[in-house]
Write an enzyme that holds these catalytic residues in place. Sequence first.
Site, PDB file in Angstrom:
ATOM      1  N   PRO A  59       9.734  -4.743  -0.052  1.00  0.00           N
ATOM      2  CA  PRO A  59      10.809  -4.488   1.171  1.00  0.00           C
ATOM      3  C   PRO A  59      10.305  -4.214   2.285  1.00  0.00           C
ATOM      4  O   PRO A  59       9.252  -3.634   2.754  1.00  0.00           O
ATOM      5  CB  PRO A  59      11.719  -2.924   0.579  1.00  0.00           C
ATOM      6  CG  PRO A  59      11.000  -2.689  -0.779  1.00  0.00           C
ATOM      7  CD  PRO A  59       9.599  -3.477  -0.984  1.00  0.00           C
ATOM      8  N   ALA A  86       3.824  -1.044   4.169  1.00  0.00           N
ATOM      9  CA  ALA A  86       2.901  -2.239   4.808  1.00  0.00           C
ATOM     10  C   ALA A  86       3.193  -3.616   4.414  1.00  0.00           C
ATOM     11  O   ALA A  86       2.189  -4.256   4.223  1.00  0.00           O
ATOM     12  CB  ALA A  86       1.587  -1.722   4.657  1.00  0.00           C
ATOM     13  N   GLY A  87       4.444  -3.838   4.234  1.00  0.00           N
ATOM     14  CA  GLY A  87       4.473  -5.243   3.535  1.00  0.00           C
ATOM     15  C   GLY A  87       4.458  -6.505   4.699  1.00  0.00           C
ATOM     16  O   GLY A  87       3.843  -7.561   4.379  1.00  0.00           O
ATOM     17  N   GLY A  88       4.573  -6.022   5.940  1.00  0.00           N
ATOM     18  CA  GLY A  88       4.507  -7.004   7.124  1.00  0.00           C
ATOM     19  C   GLY A  88       2.905  -7.175   7.382  1.00  0.00           C
ATOM     20  O   GLY A  88       2.284  -8.363   7.257  1.00  0.00           O
ATOM     21  N   SER A  89       2.103  -6.200   7.282  1.00  0.00           N
ATOM     22  CA  SER A  89       0.829  -6.066   7.338  1.00  0.00           C
ATOM     23  C   SER A  89       0.122  -6.963   6.158  1.00  0.00           C
ATOM     24  O   SER A  89      -0.861  -7.560   6.232  1.00  0.00           O
ATOM     25  CB  SER A  89      -0.098  -4.680   7.170  1.00  0.00           C
ATOM     26  OG  SER A  89       0.604  -3.980   8.476  1.00  0.00           O
ATOM     27  N   ALA A  90       0.680  -6.650   4.883  1.00  0.00           N
ATOM     28  CA  ALA A  90       0.095  -7.485   3.804  1.00  0.00           C
ATOM     29  C   ALA A  90       0.338  -9.086   3.913  1.00  0.00           C
ATOM     30  O   ALA A  90      -0.619  -9.671   3.564  1.00  0.00           O
ATOM     31  CB  ALA A  90       0.948  -6.925   2.494  1.00  0.00           C
ATOM     32  N   ALA A 103      10.272  -2.839   6.471  1.00  0.00           N
ATOM     33  CA  ALA A 103      10.184  -1.498   6.882  1.00  0.00           C
ATOM     34  C   ALA A 103      10.528  -0.570   5.910  1.00  0.00           C
ATOM     35  O   ALA A 103      11.311   0.268   6.218  1.00  0.00           O
ATOM     36  CB  ALA A 103      11.252  -1.597   8.227  1.00  0.00           C
ATOM     37  N   ASP A 137      -2.686  -1.659   9.301  1.00  0.00           N
ATOM     38  CA  ASP A 137      -2.734  -1.491   8.132  1.00  0.00           C
ATOM     39  C   ASP A 137      -3.385  -2.998   7.322  1.00  0.00           C
ATOM     40  O   ASP A 137      -3.383  -3.145   6.117  1.00  0.00           O
ATOM     41  CB  ASP A 137      -1.633  -1.145   7.457  1.00  0.00           C
ATOM     42  CG  ASP A 137      -0.909   0.066   7.443  1.00  0.00           C
ATOM     43  OD1 ASP A 137      -1.835   0.967   7.896  1.00  0.00           O
ATOM     44  OD2 ASP A 137       0.367   0.255   7.633  1.00  0.00           O
ATOM     45  N   LYS A 176       1.011  -1.081   0.081  1.00  0.00           N
ATOM     46  CA  LYS A 176       0.044  -0.027  -0.158  1.00  0.00           C
ATOM     47  C   LYS A 176       0.952   1.341  -0.269  1.00  0.00           C
ATOM     48  O   LYS A 176       1.900   1.221   0.580  1.00  0.00           O
ATOM     49  CB  LYS A 176      -0.771  -0.035   1.057  1.00  0.00           C
ATOM     50  CG  LYS A 176      -0.291   0.148   2.660  1.00  0.00           C
ATOM     51  CD  LYS A 176       0.082   1.546   2.805  1.00  0.00           C
ATOM     52  CE  LYS A 176       0.772   1.507   4.268  1.00  0.00           C
ATOM     53  NZ  LYS A 176       1.546   2.763   4.518  1.00  0.00           N
TER      54      LYS A 176
HETATM   55  O1  C5P Z   1      -0.620  -0.930  14.303  1.00  0.00           O
HETATM   56  P1  C5P Z   1       0.732  -1.125  13.837  1.00  0.00           P
HETATM   57  O2  C5P Z   1       1.307  -2.279  14.541  1.00  0.00           O
HETATM   58  O3  C5P Z   1       1.164  -1.490  12.250  1.00  0.00           O
HETATM   59  O4  C5P Z   1       1.499   0.081  14.280  1.00  0.00           O
HETATM   60  C1  C5P Z   1       2.692   0.035  14.427  1.00  0.00           C
HETATM   61  C2  C5P Z   1       3.140   1.603  15.196  1.00  0.00           C
HETATM   62  O5  C5P Z   1       2.926   2.488  14.530  1.00  0.00           O
HETATM   63  C3  C5P Z   1       2.195   1.859  16.603  1.00  0.00           C
HETATM   64  O6  C5P Z   1       2.881   1.011  17.707  1.00  0.00           O
HETATM   65  C4  C5P Z   1       2.343   3.128  16.769  1.00  0.00           C
HETATM   66  O7  C5P Z   1       3.722   3.578  17.301  1.00  0.00           O
HETATM   67  C5  C5P Z   1       2.275   3.697  15.465  1.00  0.00           C
HETATM   68  N1  C5P Z   1       1.028   4.113  14.850  1.00  0.00           N
HETATM   69  C6  C5P Z   1       0.462   5.286  15.266  1.00  0.00           C
HETATM   70  N2  C5P Z   1      -0.885   5.658  15.094  1.00  0.00           N
HETATM   71  C7  C5P Z   1      -1.579   4.797  13.994  1.00  0.00           C
HETATM   72  C8  C5P Z   1      -0.986   3.840  13.541  1.00  0.00           C
HETATM   73  C9  C5P Z   1       0.521   3.289  13.982  1.00  0.00           C
HETATM   74  O8  C5P Z   1       1.026   5.939  16.365  1.00  0.00           O
HETATM   75  N3  C5P Z   1      -2.644   5.358  13.695  1.00  0.00           N
END
Ligand code: C5P
Length: 308
Positions: free
Chosen positions: A103, A109-113, A105, A145, A13
């Site tokens: 890639p 959003a590769g891990g989320s995918a 990080a 994500d 994404k």
């Molecule tokens: O939800 P996810 O694990 O992908 O989010 C990773 C980190 O990104 C969260 O721990 C937070 O620090 C930050 N984040 C945030 N606000 C969001 C989404 C992510 O601060 N809406």
Amino acid sequence: MIVTTVTVRVPAKINLQLAVGPLRPDGYHDLVTVFHAVSLCDDVSVSPAETDSVKVSGEGAGQVPAGGDNLALRAVSALRAAAARGSRGRDSGVAVTIGKRIPVAAGLAGGSADAAAALVACNELWRAGLSQHELCEVAAGVGSDVAFALLGGTAVGRGRGERLTPALVGPARYHWVLAFADGQLSTPAVYGALDRQRGAKPVPEPSLSAELMSALRAGDPARLGEALGNDLQAAAIAMFPALRKTLAAGRELDALGALVSGSGPTCLFLARNASHATNLAVALSGAGVCRSVARAAGPASGATVIER
Ligand code: C5P
């Protein structure tokens, strides 16, 4: 017929708009974002096994955690728990194999995918029968994500990014060039840097860009390029100053828009059409301002079973 392996293809994404509101008590930020899935995809396969395991190959494979921290394995556990609540569960483990092109990080959003793909694949493997809506609820518990990677296309995300509404868009196809950086950025660190940049000043509630949505409805790449926006960009550049040069190179090469993708460090460039994207990709790659480049088109479909 007994299904032994299911393979799901899932897109990266980008965020066409990422408006970040104040820090919430739970450590997240309220967002208004416009997600857009692009044709840079990972393939995730699952097969029955004694215990859960994950094997990763391809782009950045060495940097993906292989244990319980792996988002795809967390998704498998979350789906197993959700399926068991509906008495549709399976006790067996799964062997997950991830072929990466997205890639790690990189703000894509590769891990989320991969987590979204694992949900779709296990739902099929176990014939658990969760609806798309139920899968989205499980996805939201795995990461902000993940639900979008199930849906794909172009969608507005609110809350942490997990509350999704498909966007009203024209039939246009957009041509992007992605510049991958030599390094990574941690999403929580970039949000933290933004909080520090903002200091004690009150932060307004985030709002959707009317101009961006109008450009999407019209299918007008020039207007879309002008309207792209990312509140995390300044924080990402502060942590990774080389991105300034990458973005400037794309602008000089006539990109319609230049933007850091999500929390970075990938940079995005919107091209006028497919051949402009090819020229832009070649020129950026020769300019020495990034590790490598890729072309991608959007919108792309969400996580889809490609083999069973
Ligand atoms: O939800 P996810 O694990 O992908 O989010 C990773 C980190 O990104 C969260 O721990 C937070 O620090 C930050 N984040 C945030 N606000 C969001 C989404 C992510 O601060 N809406």
